[in-house]
Design a protein around this motif. Structure first.
Motif, PDB file in Angstrom:
ATOM      1  N   ALA A   1     -36.242  45.032   5.794  1.00  0.00           N
ATOM      2  CA  ALA A   1     -36.700  43.605   5.354  1.00  0.00           C
ATOM      3  C   ALA A   1     -35.858  42.575   4.783  1.00  0.00           C
ATOM      4  N   PHE A   2     -35.646  42.951   4.125  1.00  0.00           N
ATOM      5  CA  PHE A   2     -34.566  42.346   2.691  1.00  0.00           C
ATOM      6  C   PHE A   2     -32.453  42.272   3.609  1.00  0.00           C
ATOM      7  N   ASP A   3     -32.210  42.825   4.547  1.00  0.00           N
ATOM      8  CA  ASP A   3     -30.977  42.638   4.506  1.00  0.00           C
ATOM      9  C   ASP A   3     -31.571  41.742   5.923  1.00  0.00           C
ATOM     10  N   ARG A   4     -32.595  41.837   6.351  1.00  0.00           N
ATOM     11  CA  ARG A   4     -32.669  40.837   7.369  1.00  0.00           C
ATOM     12  C   ARG A   4     -33.147  39.353   7.042  1.00  0.00           C
ATOM     13  N   LEU A   5     -33.223  39.355   6.144  1.00  0.00           N
ATOM     14  CA  LEU A   5     -33.955  37.948   5.111  1.00  0.00           C
ATOM     15  C   LEU A   5     -32.451  37.221   4.604  1.00  0.00           C
ATOM     16  N   ILE A   6     -31.413  38.258   4.315  1.00  0.00           N
ATOM     17  CA  ILE A   6     -30.427  37.656   4.523  1.00  0.00           C
ATOM     18  C   ILE A   6     -29.599  37.388   5.398  1.00  0.00           C
ATOM     19  N   GLN A   7     -29.539  37.874   6.764  1.00  0.00           N
ATOM     20  CA  GLN A   7     -28.967  36.894   7.920  1.00  0.00           C
ATOM     21  C   GLN A   7     -29.475  35.735   7.949  1.00  0.00           C
ATOM     22  N   ILE A   8     -30.834  35.691   7.911  1.00  0.00           N
ATOM     23  CA  ILE A   8     -31.267  34.727   8.254  1.00  0.00           C
ATOM     24  C   ILE A   8     -31.076  33.788   7.606  1.00  0.00           C
ATOM     25  N   VAL A   9     -31.043  32.998   6.202  1.00  0.00           N
ATOM     26  CA  VAL A   9     -30.131  32.555   5.142  1.00  0.00           C
ATOM     27  C   VAL A   9     -29.678  31.970   6.070  1.00  0.00           C
ATOM     28  N   LEU A  10     -27.980  33.998   5.824  1.00  0.00           N
ATOM     29  CA  LEU A  10     -26.712  32.852   6.107  1.00  0.00           C
ATOM     30  C   LEU A  10     -26.440  32.180   7.640  1.00  0.00           C
ATOM     31  N   ASP A  11     -27.135  32.791   8.325  1.00  0.00           N
ATOM     32  CA  ASP A  11     -27.108  32.118   9.833  1.00  0.00           C
ATOM     33  C   ASP A  11     -27.655  30.948   9.544  1.00  0.00           C
ATOM     34  N   GLY A  12     -29.209  30.344   8.975  1.00  0.00           N
ATOM     35  CA  GLY A  12     -29.127  29.359   8.659  1.00  0.00           C
ATOM     36  C   GLY A  12     -28.267  28.704   7.915  1.00  0.00           C
ATOM     37  N   LEU A  13     -26.785  28.499   6.865  1.00  0.00           N
ATOM     38  CA  LEU A  13     -26.623  27.520   6.489  1.00  0.00           C
ATOM     39  C   LEU A  13     -25.702  27.533   6.899  1.00  0.00           C
ATOM     40  N   ARG A  14     -25.247  28.804   7.903  1.00  0.00           N
ATOM     41  CA  ARG A  14     -23.810  28.453   8.921  1.00  0.00           C
ATOM     42  C   ARG A  14     -24.117  27.514   9.635  1.00  0.00           C
ATOM     43  N   HIS A  15     -25.180  27.920  10.228  1.00  0.00           N
ATOM     44  CA  HIS A  15     -25.659  26.429  11.677  1.00  0.00           C
ATOM     45  C   HIS A  15     -26.014  25.120  11.346  1.00  0.00           C
ATOM     46  N   GLY A  16     -25.772  25.258   9.826  1.00  0.00           N
ATOM     47  CA  GLY A  16     -26.550  24.124   9.114  1.00  0.00           C
ATOM     48  C   GLY A  16     -27.873  23.448   7.881  1.00  0.00           C
ATOM     49  N   HIS A  17     -28.971  23.881   9.699  1.00  0.00           N
ATOM     50  CA  HIS A  17     -30.100  23.117   9.266  1.00  0.00           C
ATOM     51  C   HIS A  17     -31.152  24.681   9.837  1.00  0.00           C
ATOM     52  N   PHE A  18     -32.622  24.688   9.096  1.00  0.00           N
ATOM     53  CA  PHE A  18     -33.402  26.399   9.389  1.00  0.00           C
ATOM     54  C   PHE A  18     -34.547  25.705   8.827  1.00  0.00           C
ATOM     55  N   ARG A  19     -35.695  26.535   9.189  1.00  0.00           N
ATOM     56  CA  ARG A  19     -37.173  26.535   9.051  1.00  0.00           C
ATOM     57  C   ARG A  19     -37.447  28.004   8.157  1.00  0.00           C
ATOM     58  N   CYS A  20     -37.788  28.579   7.335  1.00  0.00           N
ATOM     59  CA  CYS A  20     -37.755  29.843   7.988  1.00  0.00           C
ATOM     60  C   CYS A  20     -39.299  29.815   6.729  1.00  0.00           C
ATOM     61  N   SER A  21     -39.575  30.984   7.507  1.00  0.00           N
ATOM     62  CA  SER A  21     -41.448  31.489   6.778  1.00  0.00           C
ATOM     63  C   SER A  21     -41.385  32.522   5.918  1.00  0.00           C
ATOM     64  N   ILE A  22     -42.321  32.950   5.431  1.00  0.00           N
ATOM     65  CA  ILE A  22     -42.123  34.135   4.258  1.00  0.00           C
ATOM     66  C   ILE A  22     -43.404  34.153   4.382  1.00  0.00           C
ATOM     67  N   SER A  23     -44.113  35.576   4.751  1.00  0.00           N
ATOM     68  CA  SER A  23     -45.807  35.323   4.524  1.00  0.00           C
ATOM     69  C   SER A  23     -45.781  37.293   4.104  1.00  0.00           C
ATOM     70  N   SER A  24     -46.678  37.331   3.286  1.00  0.00           N
ATOM     71  CA  SER A  24     -47.138  38.787   3.548  1.00  0.00           C
ATOM     72  C   SER A  24     -48.886  39.188   2.858  1.00  0.00           C
ATOM     73  N   GLY A  25     -48.926  40.374   3.387  1.00  0.00           N
ATOM     74  CA  GLY A  25     -50.276  40.665   3.015  1.00  0.00           C
ATOM     75  C   GLY A  25     -50.190  42.712   2.330  1.00  0.00           C
ATOM     76  N   ILE A  26     -51.603  42.853   2.430  1.00  0.00           N
ATOM     77  CA  ILE A  26     -52.148  44.181   2.191  1.00  0.00           C
ATOM     78  C   ILE A  26     -53.028  44.478   3.220  1.00  0.00           C
ATOM     79  N   GLY A  27     -52.011  45.601   3.935  1.00  0.00           N
ATOM     80  CA  GLY A  27     -52.657  46.811   5.354  1.00  0.00           C
ATOM     81  C   GLY A  27     -53.141  47.583   5.217  1.00  0.00           C
ATOM     82  N   ASN A  28     -53.346  48.447   5.878  1.00  0.00           N
ATOM     83  CA  ASN A  28     -54.440  50.200   5.936  1.00  0.00           C
ATOM     84  C   ASN A  28     -53.134  50.709   4.530  1.00  0.00           C
TER      85      ASN A  28
END
Length: 73
Positions: free
Chosen positions: A21-48
């Protein structure tokens, strides 16, 4: 934050789902910065079984289920 040693420890510790998850988040931010703009949403909850359900939405959604014992300490 940049010089805070807790952040480097958090990157090193944690189980495979946390790391993925951490690696994916880093990649999303880097890709967005290279592209010039992006939107990202992060949500979390506690499951079973006290597992953390983390969803990262950035164009498409990525869902990770992280057991409590795999969280970095």
């Amino acid at each position: 934050m940049h010089n805070d040693p807790r952040h480097s420890d958090a990157e090193k510790d944690g189980g495979p789902q946390f790391r993925e998850a951490f690696d994916r988040l880093i990649q999303i931010v880097l890709d967005g910065l290279r592209h010039g703009h992006f939107r990202c949403s992060i949500s979390s909850g506690i499951g079973n079984g006290k597992k953390r359900e983390l969803v990262i939405e950035a164009g498409k959604s990525h869902k990770f289920t992280i057991p409590e014992e795999e969280l970095p300490r």
